[in-house]
Design a protein around this motif. Structure first.
Motif, short mmCIF file in Angstrom:
data_model
loop_
_atom_site.label_atom_id
_atom_site.label_comp_id
_atom_site.label_asym_id
_atom_site.label_seq_id
_atom_site.Cartn_x
_atom_site.Cartn_y
_atom_site.Cartn_z
N GLY A 69 0.82 -1.20 0.00
CA GLY A 69 0.00 0.00 0.00
C GLY A 69 0.85 1.25 0.00
N GLY A 102 -0.39 4.53 0.37
CA GLY A 102 -1.10 5.70 0.87
C GLY A 102 -0.19 6.49 1.80
N GLU A 112 1.69 -1.44 -4.75
CA GLU A 112 0.48 -0.62 -4.83
C GLU A 112 -0.29 -0.99 -6.09
N GLY A 139 -3.04 7.39 -1.77
CA GLY A 139 -4.15 6.90 -0.97
C GLY A 139 -5.29 7.88 -0.80
N ASP A 140 -6.09 7.62 0.24
CA ASP A 140 -7.30 8.40 0.47
C ASP A 140 -7.00 9.84 0.88
N THR A 155 -2.78 -0.90 3.59
CA THR A 155 -3.69 -0.94 2.45
C THR A 155 -4.83 0.07 2.52
N GLY A 156 -4.89 0.87 3.58
CA GLY A 156 -5.91 1.91 3.64
C GLY A 156 -7.31 1.38 3.90
N THR A 159 -4.41 11.16 8.32
CA THR A 159 -3.09 11.08 7.69
C THR A 159 -1.98 11.25 8.71
#
Length: 480
Positions: free
Chosen positions: A13, A15, A36, A42-43, A141-142, A320
């Motif tokens: 991931g 993010g 990824e 990411g978000d 992985t968010g 974050t």
């Protein structure tokens, strides 16, 4: 035959947490592989804090134009082009994207694999044509929006916090499911951009934040025209003519009713992106109390000693800055071995409405559970802070919780730039400072940073008189 990579660390991931972990590991000289499958960043970059703040900036500007009379200026109703607003939001994201691009990671010496990761056994991850057998792995992985099981929802079009930024027209009426921070931030922005907005929550809006702080933000949003329905359950969603959406609700009191909307936004909770990893093959267990979360130790380690988790993948705090803190705390311990404690209480919690809400440290219920009545709460109305009054933002409160010795245990602020101010208190908590330390530093005037100094001074002013101080004063009266 598949290539076999054997780095010191493999991060699944890219993010905020994954990128922070990769940079921290490279700074230590470790060999790092990042896997990824989708967008870098990411978000937080693509569908979270960055686009939401950019949208809120447009809403705040429109609100200032509309309410300029409070500053002695002529008011003006802004012309709002939602397509242009969201185009600007996407351009802000695009401008930041190079900072998290694959090319930048590659320049740092990180190997990036653009593929979906799957666990093959207790020490191997497959990604495309490559196998990774790292000394340690981090799952970063968010998360993704949770779609609630509401009757009729699948039969109507709806938006999520990942798709709301692609609207090209202003909603005739926007209905938002979930009084979360993201839901209320978007609600305020669209209301200021001229759209009627209703927010529906089955419980209490912003339930994770202290109610005294929450009431400040909710009052402001309601004053600005956001219809916030708390303790209201959605019983069904139905489609109507011309794309209209009917949201049938039942409140704690009163008759059931149907709320009409042109657009529906799902802004309820999020859940970790851990599906499809083949966790069982790696011997990684799920939390028996919550099937959507990993079973983790206090040190963020899974049931497989080689695998750790950070960020939204933990199912915990979804911010974050929390993810970055987890990454930096974990990487050194994983690679080098010395203990590095992850202390969640040092992570600020912020709601970016206007006024902003921010907390750090322990909440009052947490302090009460640990200490009973052995604590004090010091409050300061922002109406007493000259800078806030000068800006026309004197509605708000700051509250500080201390132990009997005056050491700071927790702080909450509802008011202008609370998200910026809370950093000062986070530093104070990390260094175990006291109310006396706050009272003794010099804050510029007039500035909002004076809130910290004033809280310290108010705490000392309301404290019991020091008997030794009283004796010293009495002695000084006898001196010439």
């Amino acid at each position: 035959m598949a290539d076999i990579l054997k780095p010191d660390l493999c991060i699944i991931g890219a993010g905020s947490s994954g990128l922070a972990a990769a940079e921290a590991a490279r700074a230590l000289g470790a060999r790092v592989v990042v896997i990824e499958r989708a967008r870098m960043g990411g978000d937080g970059l693509n569908a979270g804090g960055v686009p939401t703040r950019a949208l809120a900036a447009a809403g705040r500007t429109a609100h200032t134009m509309r309410t300029a009379a409070r500053f002695g200026l002529a008011e003006r109703e802004p012309h709002v082009d939602i397509a242009a607003v969201n185009a600007r939001v996407r351009s802000v994201v695009a401008g930041i994207a190079p900072e998290v691009a694959r090319e930048r990671l590659a320049a740092l010496g990180v190997e990036v694999i653009a593929a979906e990761a799957r666990f093959l056994d207790r020490r191997t991850v497959g990604a495309g044509e490559k196998l990774v057998r790292a000394r340690r792995f981090i799952i970063a992985t968010g998360s993704r929006p949770t779609i609630p099981a509401i009757p009729g929802l699948a039969d109507v079009p709806f938006l999520t916090t990942e798709t709301i930024f692609h609207l090209t027209e202003r909603p005739r009426r926007l209905a938002i499911v979930g009084g979360t921070s993201a839901g209320l931030e978007i609600a305020q922005a669209y209301r200021r951009l001229g759209a009627p907005v209703v927010v529906i929550d089955a419980g209490r809006a912003l339930a994770e934040i202290d109610p005294e702080l929450t009431s400040v933000a909710l009052t402001a949003l309601r004053t600005q025209g956001v219809d916030i329905r708390e303790q209201t359950r959605i019983t069904e969603i139905v489609g109507g003519e011309g794309g209209a959406i009917g949201v049938r609700v039942a409140g704690a009191e009163g008759q059931p009713q149907t709320l009409e909307a042109s657009h529906l936004l799902i802004a309820s909770d999020r859940h970790a992106n851990i599906d499809g990893l083949d966790l069982a093959k790696a011997g990684i267990r799920i939390d028996p109390r919550d099937a959507s979360r990993l079973r983790l130790s206090a040190g963020l380690r899974t049931s497989n000693r080689r695998f750790y988790a950070i960020g939204d993948a933990t199912g915990g705090s979804q911010s974050t800055h929390a993810a970055r803190y987890q990454a930096q705390s974990l990487v050194r311990r994983v690679l080098l071995g010395p203990p590095a404690r992850y202390q969640p209480s040092l992570v600020p919690r912020v709601v970016w409405t206007d006024p902003e809400l921010a907390e750090v440290g322990l909440t009052e219920p947490q302090v009460r559970a640990r200490r009973g009545t052995a604590y004090r709460v010091t409050r300061l109305s922002l109406a007493e802070v000259d800078r806030a009054s000068a800006q026309g933002e004197g509605r708000g409160v700051a509250r500080m919780i201390t132990d009997p010795s005056g050491r700071i245990l927790g702080v909450g602020i509802a008011g202008p730039q609370a998200g910026e101010l809370i950093s000062l208190f986070a530093l104070a908590l990390a260094n175990r400072l006291s109310a006396r330390d706050l009272a003794g530093f010099v804050a510029p005037y007039p500035a909002l940073g004076e809130i910290a100094q004033r809280l310290g001074q108010e705490h000392l002013r309301s404290a019991d008189t020091d008997p030794w101080q009283a004796r010293r004063l009495a002695l000084n009266r006898l001196l010439p």
